[in-house]
Scaffold this motif. Structure first.
Motif, PDB file in Angstrom:
ATOM      1  N   PHE B  46     -35.844 -15.519  -7.966  1.00  0.00           N
ATOM      2  CA  PHE B  46     -35.635 -14.497  -8.822  1.00  0.00           C
ATOM      3  C   PHE B  46     -36.526 -13.182  -8.793  1.00  0.00           C
ATOM      4  CE2 PHE B  46     -33.918 -13.264 -13.026  1.00  0.00           C
ATOM      5  CZ  PHE B  46     -34.964 -12.851 -13.806  1.00  0.00           C
ATOM      6  N   HIS B  50     -34.515 -12.382  -2.184  1.00  0.00           N
ATOM      7  CA  HIS B  50     -33.107 -12.499  -1.935  1.00  0.00           C
ATOM      8  C   HIS B  50     -32.680 -10.886  -2.073  1.00  0.00           C
ATOM      9  CE1 HIS B  50     -32.513 -16.382  -1.100  1.00  0.00           C
ATOM     10  NE2 HIS B  50     -32.576 -16.938  -2.283  1.00  0.00           N
ATOM     11  N   HIS B  52     -32.113  -7.089  -1.650  1.00  0.00           N
ATOM     12  CA  HIS B  52     -31.670  -6.310  -0.507  1.00  0.00           C
ATOM     13  C   HIS B  52     -31.958  -4.826  -0.855  1.00  0.00           C
ATOM     14  CE1 HIS B  52     -28.824  -9.494   0.968  1.00  0.00           C
ATOM     15  NE2 HIS B  52     -29.171  -9.906  -0.185  1.00  0.00           N
ATOM     16  N   ASP B  55     -30.202  -3.353  -3.679  1.00  0.00           N
ATOM     17  CA  ASP B  55     -30.260  -4.204  -4.632  1.00  0.00           C
ATOM     18  C   ASP B  55     -31.140  -3.839  -5.884  1.00  0.00           C
ATOM     19  OD1 ASP B  55     -29.762  -6.418  -6.460  1.00  0.00           O
ATOM     20  OD2 ASP B  55     -31.065  -7.543  -5.272  1.00  0.00           O
ATOM     21  N   HIS B  57     -32.494  -4.677  -9.987  1.00  0.00           N
ATOM     22  CA  HIS B  57     -32.273  -5.370 -11.157  1.00  0.00           C
ATOM     23  C   HIS B  57     -31.586  -4.181 -12.194  1.00  0.00           C
ATOM     24  CE1 HIS B  57     -34.397  -9.195 -10.797  1.00  0.00           C
ATOM     25  NE2 HIS B  57     -35.437  -8.317 -10.265  1.00  0.00           N
ATOM     26  N   HIS B  60     -26.982  -5.773 -17.595  1.00  0.00           N
ATOM     27  CA  HIS B  60     -25.543  -6.298 -17.104  1.00  0.00           C
ATOM     28  C   HIS B  60     -24.865  -7.222 -18.367  1.00  0.00           C
ATOM     29  CE1 HIS B  60     -28.929  -9.058 -15.734  1.00  0.00           C
ATOM     30  NE2 HIS B  60     -28.396  -9.666 -16.878  1.00  0.00           N
ATOM     31  N   GLY B  61     -23.868  -7.388 -18.375  1.00  0.00           N
ATOM     32  CA  GLY B  61     -23.071  -7.879 -19.528  1.00  0.00           C
ATOM     33  C   GLY B  61     -22.869  -7.466 -20.823  1.00  0.00           C
ATOM     34  N   HIS B  68     -20.848  -7.421 -13.227  1.00  0.00           N
ATOM     35  CA  HIS B  68     -20.956  -7.475 -11.627  1.00  0.00           C
ATOM     36  C   HIS B  68     -22.344  -8.215 -11.387  1.00  0.00           C
ATOM     37  CE1 HIS B  68     -18.087  -4.558 -10.801  1.00  0.00           C
ATOM     38  NE2 HIS B  68     -18.221  -3.993 -11.916  1.00  0.00           N
ATOM     39  N   ALA B  69     -22.314  -9.247 -10.361  1.00  0.00           N
ATOM     40  CA  ALA B  69     -23.197 -10.046 -10.117  1.00  0.00           C
ATOM     41  C   ALA B  69     -24.378  -9.369  -9.425  1.00  0.00           C
ATOM     42  CB  ALA B  69     -22.792 -11.354  -9.221  1.00  0.00           C
ATOM     43  N   ARG B  70     -24.124  -8.333  -8.845  1.00  0.00           N
ATOM     44  CA  ARG B  70     -25.013  -7.405  -8.225  1.00  0.00           C
ATOM     45  C   ARG B  70     -24.426  -6.026  -8.042  1.00  0.00           C
ATOM     46  NH1 ARG B  70     -27.497  -7.431  -2.885  1.00  0.00           N
ATOM     47  NH2 ARG B  70     -26.350  -9.103  -2.222  1.00  0.00           N
ATOM     48  N   ARG B  72     -23.986  -2.636  -6.178  1.00  0.00           N
ATOM     49  CA  ARG B  72     -24.148  -2.600  -4.816  1.00  0.00           C
ATOM     50  C   ARG B  72     -24.689  -1.225  -4.609  1.00  0.00           C
ATOM     51  NH1 ARG B  72     -24.715  -6.681  -1.928  1.00  0.00           N
ATOM     52  NH2 ARG B  72     -24.376  -5.337  -0.129  1.00  0.00           N
TER      53      ARG B  72
END
Lengths: 112, 305
Positions: B46, B50, B52, B55, B57, B60-61, B68-70, B72
């Protein structure tokens, strides 16, 4: 927050179905009487998806309005909450939709 | 459940309070084991491993239909791939429901009546169980799976009352799920013809959704709560076969209308049975026991079909 468990299941199902490919889109259905908040699902999704094949995916949530058929007058009518009665006053009815909690499809990437 | 991402790979433990045996339960297994290890590093995924270059934070939501999960960051890496749709048409809770079905079949084969007790915190589930154990343990074998986020306080009370009990601590989890019950059953080993109580986590929202393979859900609703609780938590009251209306000994001291409460329960669930009890004084408990005996008879008859 049972939506966390729900999202874990979505990510797990989508990851398995992807068979190693990267998932671009996950389409789910949430009925308005399913007991699951679409906003909470959308909120949890990115963090649960992180580090999985689903992490780049868009989550498409299709909300499904609830509808029932009255067993007294036969009419079909919307049931926006758990307490709605038929316009004829009857509380005897059959739910036709609105309790869905399904994963419909995923879109995966195929290398060209 | 993992406190970082919510997956239930970690944090749920099961303790057999007779033997002291303790085990971790991976209620919903980790995400297919892909790049999401919860090892001794302590949930570090977290916080950065992971990450990138593109990427970050992000909020969201907030969009009701898209997450979108991530992000870009404008980098489109899809241009060299084609997309392929895989139709699933699967219930999201299919896995839980499949495990629940196995539990249900296992219980039915052993003629065990399993009651899933749900309520808000403090409605009196544990006190009620203590009374039931005291009153019925001479008549039939009783077993308990005790669910709480933390502590084995309630489990110890049940053990002291005289029933074998397995404590399940869900960590941050707000409900028991079928996998937890499957694991607890293999530890508890309730005997043929017994009565099994599953004391769920005190919460009127989340446990409504998770089938545990139980014979019936029983909501405990106490007189110290609002009469409108069934209207506020309709899913739970609608999922129940029985409402145990508890703490009736307090009625003389409360401004609470039993009539209105009953109306509200029946508005949400016209078919539900209601018993009025005081687990403290024992009033009304015989009616509850008669209901339980009727369920046992039905389960036994079912087993013969």
């Amino acid at each position: 927050m049972h939506e966390l468990s729900i999202v874990c299941s979505i990510v797990e199902l989508a990851s398995q179905a992807a068979e190693g490919r990267s998932v671009r889109r996950v389409t789910i259905e949430i009925g308005t009487l399913s007991g699951v908040e679409p906003e909470a699902v959308a909120f949890c999704f990115p963090e649960v998806a992180r580090g999985t094949p689903v992490e780049d995916a868009t989550l498409d949530i299709r909300e499904i309005d609830a509808k029932a058929r009255c067993e007294v007058c036969g009419a079909e009518f919307p049931t926006p909450d758990m307490l709605s009665a038929c316009p004829c006053g009857s509380r005897q009815f059959q739910r036709l939709r609105g309790e869905e909690l399904n994963i419909k499809s995923i879109e995966v990437e195929e290398a060209a | 459940m993992c406190t970082s991402c919510g997956c239930q790979g970690q944090g749920t433990t099961m303790t057999n309070l007779q033997t002291g045996a303790r085990a971790e339960i991976a209620a919903l297994p980790e995400h297919d084991g892909v790049a999401h290890s919860h090892g001794s590093h302590g949930h570090g995924h977290f916080h950065g491993e992971h990450h990138h270059a593109d990427d970050e934070h992000h909020a969201h939501g907030h969009d009701h239909s898209h997450a979108h999960a991530r992000d870009r960051g404008g980098h489109d890496h899809a241009h060299e791939h084609s997309h392929h749709r895989v139709d699933l048409e699967t219930r999201i809770l299919a896995k839980n429901d499949a495990i629940a079905a196995k539990c249900r079949a296992w219980l039915a084969g052993r003629e065990i009546v399993a009651l899933n007790l749900v309520s808000s915190p403090g409605a009196g589930k544990t006190t009620l169980l203590e009374r039931v154990i005291a009153d019925l343990s001479g008549e039939l074998p009783l077993f308990v799976i005790e669910g709480d986020q933390a502590t084995s306080n309630d489990g110890e009370r049940i053990r002291a009352a005289g029933a074998p009990v397995v404590q399940v601590n869900t960590g941050t989890g707000c409900h028991l799920d079928a996998e937890m019950i499957a694991r607890a059953l293999s530890e508890l080993k309730p005997s043929v013809g017994s009565l099994l109580f599953i004391e769920n986590v005190g919460n009127l929202v989340c446990p409504a959704l998770f089938d545990l393979g139980e014979h019936a859900k029983a909501v405990i609703f106490s007189t110290t709560e609002g009469e409108d609780k069934p209207l506020k938590y309709p899913h739970m009251f609608s999922a129940a076969k029985l409402v145990i209306f508890n703490k009736i000994d307090l009625l003389p001291h409360l401004d609470f209308s039993v009539e209105r409460a009953r109306e509200n329960i029946l508005r949400v669930n016209p078919d539900v049975e209601i018993v009025e009890v005081s687990a403290k004084t024992g009033a009304g408990m015989q009616t509850l026991y008669d209901w339980i005996r009727a369920q046992r008879t039905a389960v036994k008859e079912q087993a013969l079909v």
